[in-house]
Design a protein around this motif. Structure first.
Motif, short mmCIF file in Angstrom:
data_model
loop_
_atom_site.label_atom_id
_atom_site.label_comp_id
_atom_site.label_asym_id
_atom_site.label_seq_id
_atom_site.Cartn_x
_atom_site.Cartn_y
_atom_site.Cartn_z
N LEU A 82 0.83 -1.19 0.00
CA LEU A 82 0.00 0.00 0.00
C LEU A 82 0.87 1.25 0.00
O LEU A 82 0.61 2.20 -0.74
N ALA A 83 1.93 1.24 0.80
CA ALA A 83 2.86 2.37 0.84
C ALA A 83 3.50 2.60 -0.52
O ALA A 83 3.69 3.74 -0.94
N HIS A 84 3.80 1.53 -1.22
CA HIS A 84 4.39 1.65 -2.54
C HIS A 84 3.38 2.20 -3.55
O HIS A 84 3.72 3.02 -4.41
N ASP A 85 2.12 1.78 -3.44
CA ASP A 85 1.06 2.21 -4.36
C ASP A 85 0.64 3.66 -4.14
O ASP A 85 0.27 4.35 -5.08
N HIS A 86 0.63 4.11 -2.90
CA HIS A 86 0.11 5.44 -2.56
C HIS A 86 1.27 6.41 -2.38
O HIS A 86 2.05 6.30 -1.44
N TYR A 103 -0.87 9.76 6.36
CA TYR A 103 -0.30 10.21 5.09
C TYR A 103 -0.83 11.60 4.76
O TYR A 103 -1.73 12.12 5.40
N TRP A 104 -0.23 12.19 3.73
CA TRP A 104 -0.67 13.49 3.22
C TRP A 104 -1.47 13.26 1.96
O TRP A 104 -1.11 12.43 1.13
N GLU A 105 -2.56 13.99 1.84
CA GLU A 105 -3.40 13.91 0.65
C GLU A 105 -3.55 15.30 0.06
O GLU A 105 -3.72 16.27 0.80
N GLU A 106 -3.46 15.40 -1.24
CA GLU A 106 -3.68 16.69 -1.89
C GLU A 106 -5.11 16.70 -2.42
O GLU A 106 -5.50 15.82 -3.19
N ALA A 107 -5.90 17.68 -1.98
CA ALA A 107 -7.30 17.78 -2.40
C ALA A 107 -7.75 19.24 -2.32
O ALA A 107 -7.15 20.05 -1.63
N ARG A 108 -8.82 19.53 -3.03
CA ARG A 108 -9.36 20.89 -3.09
C ARG A 108 -9.87 21.35 -1.73
O ARG A 108 -9.66 22.47 -1.32
N ASP A 109 -10.58 20.47 -1.03
CA ASP A 109 -11.14 20.84 0.27
C ASP A 109 -11.26 19.61 1.16
O ASP A 109 -10.92 18.50 0.75
N LEU A 110 -11.75 19.82 2.37
CA LEU A 110 -11.87 18.74 3.35
C LEU A 110 -12.76 17.62 2.84
O LEU A 110 -12.44 16.44 3.02
N ALA A 117 -9.85 9.54 1.27
CA ALA A 117 -9.37 8.70 2.37
C ALA A 117 -10.31 7.52 2.62
O ALA A 117 -9.85 6.40 2.87
N LEU A 118 -11.60 7.77 2.54
CA LEU A 118 -12.57 6.70 2.79
C LEU A 118 -12.55 5.63 1.70
O LEU A 118 -12.97 4.49 1.92
N ARG A 119 -12.07 5.97 0.52
CA ARG A 119 -11.96 4.99 -0.57
C ARG A 119 -10.62 4.26 -0.58
O ARG A 119 -10.49 3.22 -1.23
N LEU A 120 -9.63 4.80 0.10
CA LEU A 120 -8.26 4.28 0.02
C LEU A 120 -8.18 2.79 0.32
O LEU A 120 -7.62 2.02 -0.48
N TRP A 121 -8.71 2.35 1.44
CA TRP A 121 -8.58 0.95 1.86
C TRP A 121 -9.27 0.03 0.85
O TRP A 121 -8.69 -0.96 0.41
N GLY A 122 -10.48 0.36 0.46
CA GLY A 122 -11.22 -0.49 -0.46
C GLY A 122 -10.61 -0.56 -1.84
O GLY A 122 -10.57 -1.63 -2.46
N GLU A 123 -10.12 0.58 -2.34
CA GLU A 123 -9.54 0.59 -3.68
C GLU A 123 -8.22 -0.16 -3.77
O GLU A 123 -7.85 -0.62 -4.84
N HIS A 124 -7.50 -0.26 -2.66
CA HIS A 124 -6.20 -0.94 -2.69
C HIS A 124 -6.27 -2.34 -2.09
O HIS A 124 -5.24 -3.01 -2.00
#
Length: 167
Positions: A82-86, A103-110, A117-124
Motif C-alpha cells: 500500500l505504501a508503494h502504491d500510494h 499520510y498526506w493527501e492533496e485535495a481541493r477541500d476537506l 481517504a474513505l476509498r483508500l482501503w477499499g480501492e487498494h
C-alpha cells in the motif's frame, strides 16, 4: 422539422441560423462599431482581479482500520505494498487486528480529502492484498492545523516516522 436553407450546415434550418459576433480580427481591421445594447466588451482583468487557479491543498490524514486477526507478516507485506502504491504515504502502525495509516493527501477541500481517504482501503484491497477490514476512524486536518498541533505538543507524529512499523 423546419425547411433547410440552401448552403446551410447540417442541422441548420430556416428557423435556426448560425451567426457570428463582431470581434476578433473584424473588430480590429474593420470600422469601429457600437456594441448592441446588453452586450459588453470583454477586456483583460486588472492584475488584482485575476482569478486564482483552483489548487489542491495538503491534508494530513489518519485512517484507522480494524477487523479479524491477520498474521503480522502478511499484514506488514500488505501495508508495504500500500505504501508503494500510494505516493503520499507517510507511515503505518499495525497489530494483528487493527492498523493506523498516516499520510498526506492533496485535495481541493476537506470533503474531497475525506472522500479519497474513505476509498483508500477499499480501492487498494486487491492490489495490495489488504485484509477485509473496515474503516473505524478517520481524521483529516489541514497542513497549518497539523503543524500547529505538533508545535503545541499535541498530535505528535509517531516515534518512527516513515515506513511500516508494529505498535
Amino acid at each position: 422539422m423546419g425547411r433547410r436553407l440552401p448552403g446551410a450546415l447540417p442541422g441548420e434550418t430556416a428557423g435556426r441560423r448560425l451567426t457570428s459576433i463582431a470581434g476578433g480580427r473584424a473588430a480590429v481591421d474593420g470600422p469601429q462599431r457600437q456594441a448592441p445594447e446588453g452586450v459588453r466588451e470583454l477586456r483583460p482583468r486588472e492584475e488584482d482581479e485575476q482569478p486564482q487557479p483552483e489548487q489542491g491543498r495538503l491534508w494530513h490524514v489518519v485512517l484507522s482500520v480494524a477487523g479479524r486477526a491477520t498474521p503480522l507478516g502478511e499484514l506488514r507485506a500488505a501495508l508495504e505494498r500500500l505504501a508503494h502504491d500510494h505516493s503520499f504515504f507517510l507511515t503505518a502502525r499495525y497489530a494483528t487486528d487493527h492498523a493506523e495509516i498516516r499520510y498526506w493527501e492533496e485535495a481541493r477541500d476537506l470533503h474531497d480529502a475525506a472522500a479519497i481517504a474513505l476509498r483508500l482501503w477499499g480501492e487498494h484491497k486487491g492490489s495490495a492484498n489488504l485484509p477485509p477490514w473496515e474503516i473505524v476512524g478517520l481524521e483529516v486536518v489541514d497542513r497549518p492545523t497539523y503543524h500547529q498541533r505538533v508545535a503545541e505538543g499535541f498530535g505528535d507524529p509517531p516515534p518512527q516516522l516513515g515506513g511500516v512499523h508494529p505498535y
